[in-house]
Design a protein around this motif. Structure first.
Motif, short mmCIF file in Angstrom:
data_model
loop_
_atom_site.label_atom_id
_atom_site.label_comp_id
_atom_site.label_asym_id
_atom_site.label_seq_id
_atom_site.Cartn_x
_atom_site.Cartn_y
_atom_site.Cartn_z
N SER A 142 1.12 -1.51 0.40
CA SER A 142 0.21 -0.04 -0.27
C SER A 142 0.30 1.14 -0.03
O SER A 142 2.27 1.22 -0.63
CB SER A 142 -1.31 -0.13 1.00
OG SER A 142 -0.24 0.57 2.46
N SER A 143 0.67 2.30 -0.02
CA SER A 143 0.60 3.75 -0.08
C SER A 143 1.81 3.99 1.06
O SER A 143 2.01 3.30 2.52
CB SER A 143 0.34 4.96 -0.07
OG SER A 143 0.55 6.12 0.34
N THR A 144 2.78 4.64 1.15
CA THR A 144 3.82 5.00 2.39
C THR A 144 3.58 6.09 2.47
O THR A 144 4.17 6.29 3.43
CB THR A 144 4.86 5.59 1.37
OG1 THR A 144 6.13 4.95 0.33
CG2 THR A 144 6.56 5.25 2.19
N PHE A 145 2.13 6.70 2.47
CA PHE A 145 1.75 7.93 3.03
C PHE A 145 0.53 7.67 3.68
O PHE A 145 -0.05 6.93 3.80
CB PHE A 145 1.75 9.21 1.79
CG PHE A 145 2.63 9.11 1.37
CD1 PHE A 145 3.96 9.18 2.20
CD2 PHE A 145 2.56 8.91 -0.53
CE1 PHE A 145 5.35 9.59 0.64
CE2 PHE A 145 4.05 9.22 -1.33
CZ PHE A 145 5.02 9.64 -0.31
N VAL A 167 6.10 12.26 10.80
CA VAL A 167 6.73 12.81 10.14
C VAL A 167 6.27 13.55 8.79
O VAL A 167 5.01 12.57 7.85
CB VAL A 167 8.42 12.04 8.89
CG1 VAL A 167 8.84 12.71 8.06
CG2 VAL A 167 9.27 11.83 10.30
N PRO A 168 6.44 15.26 9.15
CA PRO A 168 5.46 15.63 7.44
C PRO A 168 6.24 16.15 5.90
O PRO A 168 7.13 15.83 6.34
CB PRO A 168 4.89 16.78 8.09
CG PRO A 168 5.54 16.98 8.69
CD PRO A 168 6.52 15.91 10.36
N LEU A 169 5.01 16.00 5.60
CA LEU A 169 5.61 15.87 4.26
C LEU A 169 5.65 17.37 3.68
O LEU A 169 4.48 17.85 4.00
CB LEU A 169 5.25 14.90 2.78
CG LEU A 169 5.71 13.39 2.98
CD1 LEU A 169 4.10 12.56 2.44
CD2 LEU A 169 6.58 13.47 2.02
N PRO A 195 3.13 17.17 0.02
CA PRO A 195 2.20 16.01 -0.32
C PRO A 195 1.24 16.27 -1.16
O PRO A 195 1.15 17.41 -2.28
CB PRO A 195 1.18 15.88 1.54
CG PRO A 195 1.43 17.73 0.99
CD PRO A 195 2.19 18.13 1.49
N LEU A 196 1.15 14.47 -2.24
CA LEU A 196 -0.15 14.57 -2.85
C LEU A 196 -0.87 14.65 -2.70
O LEU A 196 -1.89 15.57 -3.63
CB LEU A 196 0.39 12.70 -3.23
CG LEU A 196 1.36 12.38 -3.74
CD1 LEU A 196 1.66 10.85 -3.89
CD2 LEU A 196 1.77 12.98 -5.28
N MET A 222 4.53 10.57 6.32
CA MET A 222 4.87 9.56 5.93
C MET A 222 4.06 8.38 7.53
O MET A 222 4.14 8.74 8.43
CB MET A 222 6.55 9.39 6.60
CG MET A 222 7.64 10.26 5.49
SD MET A 222 7.79 10.35 3.80
CE MET A 222 8.09 8.41 4.31
N ARG A 223 4.16 7.70 6.84
CA ARG A 223 2.94 5.95 7.03
C ARG A 223 4.04 5.79 8.42
O ARG A 223 4.73 6.06 8.80
CB ARG A 223 2.55 5.15 6.69
CG ARG A 223 3.63 4.21 5.52
CD ARG A 223 3.63 3.14 5.13
NE ARG A 223 4.73 2.04 4.86
CZ ARG A 223 4.12 0.95 4.14
NH1 ARG A 223 3.59 0.85 3.54
NH2 ARG A 223 5.51 0.36 3.88
N ALA A 239 8.29 -0.07 4.84
CA ALA A 239 9.13 0.06 5.92
C ALA A 239 7.76 1.68 7.08
O ALA A 239 6.78 1.65 5.70
CB ALA A 239 9.73 0.58 5.34
N PHE A 257 7.34 4.97 8.95
CA PHE A 257 8.54 6.08 9.58
C PHE A 257 8.35 6.91 10.86
O PHE A 257 7.32 6.73 11.39
CB PHE A 257 8.45 6.87 8.03
CG PHE A 257 8.44 5.93 6.80
CD1 PHE A 257 9.98 6.32 6.34
CD2 PHE A 257 7.40 5.47 6.52
CE1 PHE A 257 10.03 5.40 5.08
CE2 PHE A 257 8.16 5.04 5.48
CZ PHE A 257 9.56 5.10 4.40
#
Ligand SMILES: [Zn+2]
Lengths: 704, 397
Positions: free
Chosen positions: A413-416, A433-435, A438-439, A446-447, A476, A478
């Protein structure tokens, strides 16, 4: 970019191959022709090109023609535009103040020109014909001339209305507060970093990007200044970026223009304009900055050794390999100058239009490229080492194999995830941890956990009316801060529905908490551990993760370390996602599990004596848990008690004959076996008594 | 079901043996219910009664010809609830006087042993042919399948690639998904201001603006940073493949996803050549798609390799004849590669001086795992890889 073969052939009078072959050969040499369109008899073809950004020199007709000349070893017609004699004049004063950003500025003054449709002279007619094939709109002789020079040579030029200029040209950085209305009609406030072309009182143009409105050519223009310059890539890129502009000129300058092309391009533009009348006044003003010339047109020669060419490129299909003659032929055709410097070595001067060439390896690449990649052999290098395995590769494999054997599909699944989901599921909600870009809001961080992704995937299946779901994801997660991000492997397991009907001979079976616990137990059992236990916490303690049902969840502890959580997904969370069936989910901190060594099979001697099985129908008080019973049975100290397990358990929740309120019944199966003898009745009776004694320690008794 | 399937089933059915009517495989048991009402428990009566029971057990056991009959016999005598021994035991223990009860237990045990022995004998003899015939199954009914989980097609493809390169001596290397600008761009020879560094192309961690460029954190856009991480750790020779998840700031469509996977490779040693690169990838593509596949190499441009190449394979759908999948060209572009740029070695040499580009050389390559998986398995929408759709994944089980 579009290229006309008719135009190319003007520069390649001896070229005989057809357009399709030409397209193929160019493509195989890295000048990629994406499409070939026939333009009808006598018109040749139109090539749709896709040229990599490092080859900006080949993004024009003469540049492509040079490549073709090199491939086929043909002469390339030189460019030259003889100009009529100039009438006397001093030329226009030009000063380069920003010598770090402008390397060369040429200016030519034309007087008494007529601005309007291009004339009927030879160059103008030729231009009209080629523009028609390109579907390039004609605007006026001055604009068309600039476009023609651009398409022919890839050199940007600019024409100013000379009568709007005051004093002389200064190429400089803008001053704070200066403004410029550019040709697109936008009034721009200039930044002190902007590189501009100015006169003695005002900005005229964003250098190398776009001209100014006030000094532009109009129908009324009678006197013209033609500019052809060389600007620094970084300065142009920054100016263009600041103003959100991307023009043909900026595209070229950003990637490196030809330091020496200015005078030639200027002559071409002037020739076309003069075909509609007018005359040149004074000689070409050509101001150059020596330091810029030294790092472009006058770069130091590069030492190239034939043995380096062969060391990097290796074996060719033809036995003779890459020869000195081949190297000389290819590089000189591309515009390099080669002079021998010892045996099998050259000093190579570099063409002014190829700023991408700088080092020996760049020349080796040119040799390989033009020689043809597919003329090299396929060889395999010898290898004498051993393959090393990653530390966790085996453990990863074991997790995957165990889960697949248990009927779980692997998912990715998504990394976010959203900040809200991360807050709910992160083991450490303060370390999400924020991007920066972000998309979407749903993918803002980050997940920190695989749970949100697993919930989304399970919900997605239920929405698609897929009721039976067994999935896992190994990936992974984060945590940390925007300064330092930690990545750890984690494992999520999700299940809902039933073991779908596997055939007509068995009914489907609904999956429950114990299916999840069972697979977690199986996974944990693949690792060595002194102790493994599952425990649970009072809802009010706030220890159980919020995504779990507070009364149907457990923590897994291996050798004193929490390796994960499992249980029913919190029904309110499930309801939010419109999931009606109970969903079970686990998250294991794989990284902690991986600290344990993998379990290795260790065989124990099998007894040849008969095992004896005894079932005990027990009544237990409500607070007695299996773990307690299990523990006391373990403490009986009977080596012959080789196995014990729950065979049936019934917590009725209603009154049952013979049971007090809350009591429940449990069928305990025990197996006795000795390694050295058949067990006698008396022994078995003693063991049974010991089992019942143990049961009594947790308040249990034999059912009457 | 199509008509041909019906025909196939019919022909299968002929192999099903049909039993020709049911034969009696055991005789009716004698009524011994009178024993339940027995009131006299002296030794003599008990002797006679147990003798009658034994007699009946032997008589009935002699007729046991099928497993079914054996099972019936077992239930009749030893059944937990309705078995004769259980019923008689219950009845007699209730009515028998105390002194008789002592021997009753032993007598019942002896009878039980006898019946168990008879059962063993009956089972040992095995069933008759008729009995076997009565057990015929419809073998055309579907079997009971144990559901096993599927390897994700991305994992499967990555493992396949890892296996192919392991055969050529490549170990596996991995690295973090959140990288620094240094490893992702700078040490891979991307010049400052390269468009790939733009946030329109690269996803970045928040709050990096004030940090030095090379320390800024971002989601790696390729697996190439692991090249540098590996070289910093290890002197040549190196042969690694690097599978991993990468991210780009891309809008999702049928062939693009902001999350995707790459397998990168790096080979560094003395005398590694461009022809070695060609041979290695030609071998790998044949291993992956079949020995008939051809490769061809085109000049390309990557900051971290020189010379650089794009590799095409002959279309696996039309064998190079030209089809919709290959846009009639007969070729499909599949990976990028090249000789490691000396500038990359220079970065590695800061920590490992053995990376002297005058002494060693190497090649690197990278490929999109999704693209290969889509080709191999006929997946048309890249999004399907990340949805956990059980219907999709079932096909890989
Ligand atoms: Zn095809």
């Amino acid at each position: 970019m579009k290229i006309l073969t008719k135009w190319l052939r003007q520069y390649l009078p001896t070229l005989t191959v057809d357009d399709a072959t030409l397209a193929e050969d160019l493509t195989l040499r890295g000048i990629a022709v994406e499409g070939v369109f026939d333009l009808g008899a006598g018109n040749g073809s139109l090539f749709e090109m896709d040229i990599t950004t490092n080859r900006v020199d080949a993004m024009n007709h003469y540049g492509v023609a040079r490549e073709a000349a090199t491939i086929y070893g043909l002469p390339l017609a030189p460019l030259g535009f003889p100009l009529p004699e100039a009438k006397d004049g001093a030329g226009f004063p030009v000063e380069i103040e920003a010598t770090d950003a402008c390397g060369r500025f040429t200016a030519r003054v034309l007087r008494g020109v007529t601005i309007g449709p291009a004339g009927a002279g030879m160059l103008s007619s030729q231009m009209a014909g080629l523009f028609r094939l390109l579907e390039q709109k004609q605007i006026s002789n001055a604009v068309d001339a600039s476009n023609y020079a651009w398409l022919a040579m890839g050199q940007p030029t600019h024409t100013f209305d000379l009568d709007k200029l005051v004093g002389g040209i200064v190429v400089r950085r803008a001053r704070k507060g200066e403004t410029l209305k550019t040709l697109d009609g936008v009034e721009r406030v200039l930044d002190p970093e902007d590189l501009i072309v100015a006169d003695h009182v005002k900005p005229l143009a964003l250098a190398g990007v776009m001209g100014g409105w006030e000094s532009m050519i109009t129908q009324e223009t009678r006197n013209v200044l033609v500019e052809a310059a060389w600007f620094d890539p970084v300065a142009v890129r920054r100016t263009a970026r600041r103003h959100g502009l991307h023009t043909d000129a900026s595209h070229r300058f950003e990637r490196g223009a030809d330091f020496n092309a200015g005078p030639l391009a200027s002559a071409l533009v002037v020739s076309i304009i003069l075909e509609s009348g007018g005359e040149i006044e004074g000689e070409l003003v050509d101001v150059q900055v020596a330091a810029q010339q030294a790092r472009t047109a006058a770069r130091q020669p590069v030492l190239l050794a034939l043995k380096q060419v062969q060391r990097i490129l290796g074996t060719t299909l033809e036995a003779e390999g890459i020869t000195a003659a081949a190297v000389e032929g290819i590089l000189s055709s591309l515009g390099c100058g080669l002079s021998a410097d010892g045996e099998g070595q050259w000093q190579v001067t570099l063409p002014s239009w190829r700023l991408d060439l700088d080092r020996e390896i760049d020349l080796i690449e040119e040799v390989a490229r033009v020689y043809g990649y597919n003329r090299f052999a396929n060889t395999l290098p010898a290898f004498a080492g051993a393959v090393r395995h990653l530390p966790h590769a085996e453990a990863d494999g074991v997790l995957r194999a165990t889960l697949r054997a248990a009927g779980f599909h692997e998912a990715i699944s998504s990394t976010f995830c959203s900040a809200a989901d991360a807050g709910l599921c992160a083991p450490q909600p303060g370390l999400v941890v924020p991007l920066g870009n972000p998309l979407s809001e749903e993918a803002g961080v980050m997940r920190a956990s695989l749970v949100p992704g697993m919930v989304t995937m399970v919900a997605g299946n239920l929405n698609r009316d897929v009721a039976d779901v067994r999935l896992f994801e190994l990936g992974a997660v984060f945590s940390g801060s925007t300064e330092k991000v930690e990545e750890r492997p984690a494992l999520a397991i999700g299940l809902t529905g039933s073991v779908g009907q596997v055939g007509p001979h068995q009914a489907p079976r609904v999956l429950d908490f114990y299916d999840l616990k069972g697979v977690v137990e199986q996974i944990v059992a693949r690792f060595q551990a002194k102790s493994v236990y599952f425990d649970t916490f009072p809802a009010e303690a706030g220890i159980t993760p919020q995504w779990l049902h507070p009364y149907r969840s457990a923590r897994v502890v291996v050798d004193g370390s929490t390796v994960g959580w499992l249980g029913q997904l919190h029904p309110r969370l499930a309801a939010e996602r419109k999931m009606k069936a109970p969903v079970y989910m686990a998250e294991l901190y794989a990284e902690r599990l991986y600290r344990q060594a993998l379990a290795r099979p260790a065989v124990r001697e099998l007894s040849r004596f008969q095992p004896v099985r005894r079932d005990f129908s027990l009544v237990l008080p409500p607070a007695a848990h299996w773990a307690q019973l299990d523990e006391v049975l373990g403490q009986t100290g009977i080596p012959e008690l080789i196995d014990w397990r729950v065979r049936e358990v019934a917590r009725e929740g209603k009154a049952v004959a013979g049971l007090a309120a809350g009591e429940y019944s449990l069928l305990l199966g025990a197996t006795f076996q000795a390694t050295d003898r058949t067990l006698r009745d008396e022994e078995l009776q003693a063991y049974s008594a010991a089992v019942l004694q143990a049961v009594s320690q947790v308040g249990g008794r034999l059912r009457a | 079901m199509g008509s041909s399937d019906v025909a196939a089933n019919r022909s299968l059915l002929r192999w099903v043996h049909k039993p020709a009517g049911r034969k009696t495989t055991s005789i009716p048991s004698r009524d011994l219910s009178f024993l339940l009402r027995m009131m006299n428990f002296d030794e003599q009566t008990l002797d006679a009664s147990f003798a009658a029971l034994e007699d009946e057990a032997r008589r009935a056991a002699a007729w046991l010809a099928s497993p079914e009959a054996v099972e019936n016999f077992r239930l009749e005598w030893l059944g937990r609830k309705q078995g004769r021994l259980k019923q008689l035991g219950d009845a007699w223990l209730k009515t028998a006087p105390l002194e008789a009860k002592k021997t009753l237990g032993q007598r019942f045990n002896a009878l039980k042993t006898l019946v168990e022995g008879l059962l063993e004998d009956a089972a040992g003899a095995g069933p008759s042919n008729e009995a076997l015939a009565a057990e015929a199954l419809d073998i055309t009914l579907p079997g009971t399948r144990r559901l096993t989980g599927a390897e994700h097609p991305i994992t499967r493809t990555m493992n396949e690639l890892i296996g192919i390169f392991a055969g050529l001596g490549y170990s596996v290397g991995v690295g973090p998904e959140v990288e620094t600008d240094f490893y992702n761009f700078e040490s891979m020879n991307f010049p400052p201001g390269h468009p790939a560094r733009d946030t329109q192309d690269t996803l970045v961690i928040a709050g990096q603006e004030r940090r030095p460029l090379r320390d800024r954190l971002l989601l790696r856009t390729h697996t190439s940073p692991v090249q540098m991480r590996t070289m910093e750790q290890m002197a040549p020779p190196i042969r690694i493949v690097i599978p991993g998840k990468v991210h780009r700031n891309d809008a999702a469509d049928a062939t693009h996803s902001p999350v995707f996977h790459q397998v990168e490779g790096l080979c560094v040693d003395r005398n590694i050549t461009f022809s070695d690169l060609k041979g290695t990838l030609d071998h790998a593509m044949k291993a992956l798609f079949g020995s008939a596949v051809k490769t061809r190499f085109f000049p390309s441009f990557f900051p971290f390799t020189e010379p650089s190449a794009d590799v095409q394979i002959s279309c696996i759908f039309c064998a190079g004849k030209g089809c919709r999948k290959c846009k009639q060209s007969g070729w499909i572009e599949l990976l990028g590669c090249g000789m490691v740029d000396p500038a990359v070695f220079a970065f590695a040499a800061e920590k490992q001086p053995a990376y002297d580009p005058k002494e060693i050389s190497g090649f690197a390559f990278g490929m999109g795992v999704e693209r290969i998986a889509m080709m191999k398995y006929g997946v048309s929408d890249i999004g399907q890889f990340y949805q956990g759709d059980v219907r999709f994944l079932d096909q890989f089980a």
